[in-house]
Design a protein around this motif. Structure first.
Motif, PDB file in Angstrom:
ATOM      1  N   ALA A 237       0.832  -1.210   0.000  1.00 32.86           N
ATOM      2  CA  ALA A 237       0.000   0.000   0.000  1.00 32.86           C
ATOM      3  C   ALA A 237       0.864   1.257   0.000  1.00 32.86           C
ATOM      4  CB  ALA A 237      -0.935  -0.008   1.213  1.00 32.86           C
ATOM      5  N   TRP A 238       1.932   1.242   0.805  1.00 34.14           N
ATOM      6  CA  TRP A 238       2.840   2.397   0.809  1.00 34.14           C
ATOM      7  C   TRP A 238       3.514   2.539  -0.553  1.00 34.14           C
ATOM      8  CZ3 TRP A 238       2.613   6.322   3.758  1.00 34.14           C
ATOM      9  CH2 TRP A 238       2.247   6.212   5.105  1.00 34.14           C
ATOM     10  N   SER A 239       3.927   1.436  -1.145  1.00 31.35           N
ATOM     11  CA  SER A 239       4.557   1.484  -2.458  1.00 31.35           C
ATOM     12  C   SER A 239       3.593   2.047  -3.500  1.00 31.35           C
ATOM     13  CB  SER A 239       5.008   0.078  -2.866  1.00 31.35           C
ATOM     14  OG  SER A 239       5.578   0.083  -4.149  1.00 31.35           O
ATOM     15  N   ALA A 240       2.324   1.626  -3.416  1.00 32.98           N
ATOM     16  CA  ALA A 240       1.316   2.128  -4.352  1.00 32.98           C
ATOM     17  C   ALA A 240       1.091   3.622  -4.154  1.00 32.98           C
ATOM     18  CB  ALA A 240       0.008   1.373  -4.155  1.00 32.98           C
ATOM     19  N   ARG A 241       1.125   4.065  -2.909  1.00 26.51           N
ATOM     20  CA  ARG A 241       0.935   5.501  -2.658  1.00 26.51           C
ATOM     21  C   ARG A 241       2.043   6.320  -3.319  1.00 26.51           C
ATOM     22  NH1 ARG A 241       3.011   9.633   0.199  1.00 26.51           N
ATOM     23  NH2 ARG A 241       1.526  11.350   0.420  1.00 26.51           N
ATOM     24  N   HIS A 242       3.267   5.850  -3.227  1.00 26.91           N
ATOM     25  CA  HIS A 242       4.382   6.614  -3.787  1.00 26.91           C
ATOM     26  C   HIS A 242       4.411   6.581  -5.315  1.00 26.91           C
ATOM     27  CE1 HIS A 242       6.169   7.654  -0.015  1.00 26.91           C
ATOM     28  NE2 HIS A 242       6.313   6.408   0.363  1.00 26.91           N
ATOM     29  N   SER A 243       3.845   5.553  -5.917  1.00 25.11           N
ATOM     30  CA  SER A 243       3.977   5.406  -7.369  1.00 25.11           C
ATOM     31  C   SER A 243       2.752   5.863  -8.151  1.00 25.11           C
ATOM     32  CB  SER A 243       4.269   3.938  -7.721  1.00 25.11           C
ATOM     33  OG  SER A 243       3.216   3.105  -7.274  1.00 25.11           O
ATOM     34  N   ALA A 244       1.606   6.006  -7.496  1.00 26.33           N
ATOM     35  CA  ALA A 244       0.370   6.317  -8.214  1.00 26.33           C
ATOM     36  C   ALA A 244       0.124   7.824  -8.287  1.00 26.33           C
ATOM     37  CB  ALA A 244      -0.816   5.642  -7.527  1.00 26.33           C
TER      38      ALA A 244
ATOM     39  N   ASN B 297      -2.805   9.268  -8.779  1.00 30.06           N
ATOM     40  CA  ASN B 297      -4.015   9.467  -7.974  1.00 30.06           C
ATOM     41  C   ASN B 297      -3.940   8.569  -6.738  1.00 30.06           C
ATOM     42  OD1 ASN B 297      -5.367  11.377  -9.709  1.00 30.06           O
ATOM     43  ND2 ASN B 297      -5.659   9.680 -11.131  1.00 30.06           N
ATOM     44  N   HIS B 298      -3.006   8.928  -5.866  1.00 26.20           N
ATOM     45  CA  HIS B 298      -2.646   8.050  -4.761  1.00 26.20           C
ATOM     46  C   HIS B 298      -3.763   7.894  -3.738  1.00 26.20           C
ATOM     47  CE1 HIS B 298      -1.721  11.893  -2.722  1.00 26.20           C
ATOM     48  NE2 HIS B 298      -1.192  12.213  -3.879  1.00 26.20           N
ATOM     49  N   ARG B 299      -4.592   8.936  -3.534  1.00 27.10           N
ATOM     50  CA  ARG B 299      -5.692   8.806  -2.581  1.00 27.10           C
ATOM     51  C   ARG B 299      -6.702   7.761  -3.053  1.00 27.10           C
ATOM     52  NH1 ARG B 299      -4.454  14.087  -0.985  1.00 27.10           N
ATOM     53  NH2 ARG B 299      -4.609  14.389   1.279  1.00 27.10           N
ATOM     54  N   ASP B 300      -6.944   7.718  -4.344  1.00 28.24           N
ATOM     55  CA  ASP B 300      -7.883   6.735  -4.864  1.00 28.24           C
ATOM     56  C   ASP B 300      -7.368   5.322  -4.632  1.00 28.24           C
ATOM     57  OD1 ASP B 300     -10.398   6.389  -6.267  1.00 28.24           O
ATOM     58  OD2 ASP B 300      -9.205   5.522  -7.883  1.00 28.24           O
ATOM     59  N   VAL B 301      -6.066   5.136  -4.844  1.00 28.42           N
ATOM     60  CA  VAL B 301      -5.469   3.805  -4.693  1.00 28.42           C
ATOM     61  C   VAL B 301      -5.508   3.351  -3.237  1.00 28.42           C
ATOM     62  CG1 VAL B 301      -3.328   2.488  -4.886  1.00 28.42           C
ATOM     63  CG2 VAL B 301      -4.019   4.024  -6.729  1.00 28.42           C
ATOM     64  N   ILE B 302      -4.996   4.196  -2.323  1.00 31.24           N
ATOM     65  CA  ILE B 302      -4.952   3.743  -0.926  1.00 31.24           C
ATOM     66  C   ILE B 302      -6.339   3.776  -0.291  1.00 31.24           C
ATOM     67  CG2 ILE B 302      -2.540   4.374  -0.644  1.00 31.24           C
ATOM     68  CD1 ILE B 302      -3.411   6.790   0.987  1.00 31.24           C
ATOM     69  N   GLY B 303      -7.230   4.632  -0.804  1.00 30.41           N
ATOM     70  CA  GLY B 303      -8.599   4.640  -0.287  1.00 30.41           C
ATOM     71  C   GLY B 303      -9.315   3.331  -0.551  1.00 30.41           C
ATOM     72  N   ALA B 304      -8.944   2.659  -1.656  1.00 29.18           N
ATOM     73  CA  ALA B 304      -9.535   1.351  -1.951  1.00 29.18           C
ATOM     74  C   ALA B 304      -8.976   0.258  -1.049  1.00 29.18           C
ATOM     75  CB  ALA B 304      -9.277   1.003  -3.420  1.00 29.18           C
ATOM     76  N   LEU B 305      -7.728   0.423  -0.612  1.00 31.50           N
ATOM     77  CA  LEU B 305      -7.071  -0.615   0.195  1.00 31.50           C
ATOM     78  C   LEU B 305      -7.335  -0.471   1.691  1.00 31.50           C
ATOM     79  CD1 LEU B 305      -3.566  -0.547  -1.572  1.00 31.50           C
ATOM     80  CD2 LEU B 305      -5.392  -2.223  -1.911  1.00 31.50           C
ATOM     81  N   LEU B 306      -7.559   0.765   2.141  1.00 23.43           N
ATOM     82  CA  LEU B 306      -7.592   1.023   3.585  1.00 23.43           C
ATOM     83  C   LEU B 306      -8.718   0.331   4.354  1.00 23.43           C
ATOM     84  CD1 LEU B 306      -6.510   4.764   3.895  1.00 23.43           C
ATOM     85  CD2 LEU B 306      -5.481   2.803   5.060  1.00 23.43           C
ATOM     86  N   PRO B 307      -9.967   0.324   3.881  1.00 22.00           N
ATOM     87  CA  PRO B 307     -11.022  -0.265   4.726  1.00 22.00           C
ATOM     88  C   PRO B 307     -10.720  -1.687   5.199  1.00 22.00           C
ATOM     89  CG  PRO B 307     -12.010   0.995   2.950  1.00 22.00           C
ATOM     90  CD  PRO B 307     -10.528   0.943   2.660  1.00 22.00           C
ATOM     91  N   ASP B 308     -10.306  -2.558   4.281  1.00 27.76           N
ATOM     92  CA  ASP B 308      -9.989  -3.934   4.676  1.00 27.76           C
ATOM     93  C   ASP B 308      -8.734  -3.995   5.542  1.00 27.76           C
ATOM     94  OD1 ASP B 308     -12.181  -4.990   3.415  1.00 27.76           O
ATOM     95  OD2 ASP B 308     -11.107  -5.511   1.575  1.00 27.76           O
ATOM     96  N   LEU B 309      -7.738  -3.157   5.229  1.00 29.14           N
ATOM     97  CA  LEU B 309      -6.516  -3.129   6.040  1.00 29.14           C
ATOM     98  C   LEU B 309      -6.825  -2.718   7.475  1.00 29.14           C
ATOM     99  CD1 LEU B 309      -3.503  -1.561   4.071  1.00 29.14           C
ATOM    100  CD2 LEU B 309      -3.475  -3.629   5.483  1.00 29.14           C
ATOM    101  N   ILE B 310      -7.642  -1.705   7.641  1.00 32.69           N
ATOM    102  CA  ILE B 310      -8.004  -1.228   8.984  1.00 32.69           C
ATOM    103  C   ILE B 310      -8.715  -2.323   9.748  1.00 32.69           C
ATOM    104  CG2 ILE B 310      -9.448   0.405  10.263  1.00 32.69           C
ATOM    105  CD1 ILE B 310      -8.929   2.385   7.887  1.00 32.69           C
ATOM    106  N   ARG B 311      -9.728  -2.928   9.127  1.00 34.80           N
ATOM    107  CA  ARG B 311     -10.506  -3.963   9.822  1.00 34.80           C
ATOM    108  C   ARG B 311      -9.626  -5.166  10.186  1.00 34.80           C
ATOM    109  NH1 ARG B 311     -14.967  -1.875   6.539  1.00 34.80           N
ATOM    110  NH2 ARG B 311     -14.159  -2.935   4.683  1.00 34.80           N
ATOM    111  N   ASP B 312      -8.766  -5.592   9.272  1.00 31.19           N
ATOM    112  CA  ASP B 312      -7.925  -6.760   9.542  1.00 31.19           C
ATOM    113  C   ASP B 312      -6.867  -6.464  10.612  1.00 31.19           C
ATOM    114  OD1 ASP B 312      -9.349  -8.210   7.729  1.00 31.19           O
ATOM    115  OD2 ASP B 312      -7.869  -8.082   6.108  1.00 31.19           O
ATOM    116  N   ALA B 313      -6.313  -5.242  10.598  1.00 37.05           N
ATOM    117  CA  ALA B 313      -5.315  -4.887  11.618  1.00 37.05           C
ATOM    118  C   ALA B 313      -5.955  -4.786  12.993  1.00 37.05           C
ATOM    119  CB  ALA B 313      -4.641  -3.573  11.246  1.00 37.05           C
TER     120      ALA B 313
END
Length: 416
Positions: free
Chosen positions: A126-133, A135-151
């Motif tokens: 997710a961090w790698s995607a943020r640095h390379s994308a 439209n980084h908010r769109d990319v990490i916004g898609a990943l965060l909900p499941d990451l938050i719940r699983d963590a």
């Protein structure tokens, strides 16, 4: 309302000068400090606040809004037709899903949490995607909900004290990623919940690097809240530096980097105060720490590295309102070695601020175009970029006005 009560500039029909005084007072800022930030005299500020001078023209109004960290221009002008959010970007389409995941606490286990190694790998990607994308908010916004719940589940289901500490470290780092998504969006209470939860999880983890990252982000949140919160920013920053310093002898590169990043943040806050000597002293200390890192090292959260120190020097000069020095530092900075697209875009915005301070408006607008090319979502949510674009869209120079207007359309800065 009691005659002794302070009027609310958002509910009462108050003149511009009174609104300016109320907002300045709420920030805990003296007339002298505001005058210095505007390049005006304290007498000028007093005359505007007292109504003896009329509301300034838009470029000066925008500078006042920036100095007072006014989120919505209409809060300062009283004109609801000018409801332009300066330091809060548009709410991202994925914000409701991220907010829901943050606000939900799992108390029962309906499913098994993923292994911590799996969570760490997802977080690194997710961090790698943020640095390379771009439209980084769109990319990490898609990943965060499941990451938050699983963590969160991983903490809840930890079987031992040691496992719980490592799970808290992962959760804190997920909150750190969340803060990058939430920053400058219209939900300040959610931002502060993330900051506080990230700090608590970091403390529970007892991991120096995780604590440093959480403190780095808390420092920024306090400082971005305005001058009245600079002391709070320094408190968390300097306390963390004191905690980390005895660990530096045998520290990993990540710990050295977060220590250097915190040194720079102390300099950044000093620059916002106008303390030139302290600001550059901390920058020098941060640079010395960067020199201890491998040439190709790049911190995944803070971007701290040898490559970023030139960009940091531009930021210090800009925050000190030193236009000529900002341009000099920008010429010396090598941005091609910064691997993160959003960090390169942020640097371009700082360069543009420096060019504007130095009166090089064409260069400022051209540099904002480069920021947009690097990462559109960075410039879209950046208050300084929005302010420059709005100012120059009112320029008397037709070429500058046209170019700023074209940028405004691309960025969507007038959409609200």
């Amino acid at each position: 309302m009691s005659p002794d009560a302070t009027p609310d500039p958002f509910t009462e029909p108050v003149a511009f000068g009174q609104r300016m005084q109320i907002l300045r007072t709420r920030r805990g800022m003296s007339r002298g400090v505001l005058a210095g930030l505007l390049g005006k005299s304290p007498s000028w500020v007093k005359q505007v606040e007292g109504g003896r001078l009329q509301m300034p023209k838009l470029p000066v109004v925008l500078r006042i809004a920036e100095a007072l960290r006014v989120r919505d221009l209409s809060d300062l002008t009283g004109d609801q037709s000018m409801a332009v959010h300066l330091f809060t970007g548009p709410g991202h389409a994925r914000l409701p899903q991220v907010r829901s995941a943050i606000n939900t606490y799992p108390l029962t286990t309906q499913r098994e949490a993923p292994p911590q190694a799996h969570l760490r790998e997802r977080l690194a990607r997710a961090w790698s995607a943020r640095h390379s994308a771009p439209n980084h908010r769109d990319v990490i916004g898609a990943l965060l909900p499941d990451l938050i719940r699983d963590a969160q589940l991983a903490v809840l289901q930890a079987d031992s004290a040691a496992e719980r500490r490592t799970a808290q470290a992962v959760l804190s780092q997920v909150y750190s990623l969340s803060q990058f998504f939430i920053a400058y969006q219209p939900d300040s209470s959610l931002l502060w919940r993330i900051v506080e939860r990230g700090m608590v999880s970091a403390q529970e983890s007892e991991d120096p690097h995780t604590l440093g990252v959480a403190a780095w982000l808390a420092t920024q949140a306090h400082r971005d809240s305005g001058a009245a919160h600079f002391d709070a920013a320094d408190a968390v920053n300097l306390e963390t530096l004191r905690y980390l310093e005895p660990l530096l002898t045998d520290a990993t590169d990540d710990v050295l980097a977060i220590f250097g990043a915190l040194q720079f943040e102390a300099g950044y806050t000093a620059a916002r105060r106008g303390d030139t000597g302290t600001a550059w002293r901390y920058w020098d200390t941060a640079r010395a720490m960067a020199d201890r890192l491998p040439a190709d090292y790049y911190h995944p959260v803070t971007s701290f590295s040898k490559a970023v120190m030139g960009a940091h020097a531009v930021t210090i000069a800009v925050e000190l309102h030193a236009g000529t020095e900002s341009v000099r530092q920008a010429a010396a900075a090598d941005t091609t070695t910064i691997p993160s697209r959003p960090r390169r875009a942020r640097h371009r915005i700082e360069e543009a601020r420096g060019y504007q301070l130095d009166g090089q408006i064409e260069a400022a607008l051209a540099t904002l175009d480069k920021a947009y090319e690097a990462a559109p979502e960075t410039i879209r949510y950046n208050g300084y970029a929005r302010r420059i674009i709005l100012e120059e869209a009112e320029s008397k120079n037709p070429t500058q006005r046209r170019r700023a207007s074209e940028l405004a359309v691309k960025v969507g800065v007038l959409a609200s």
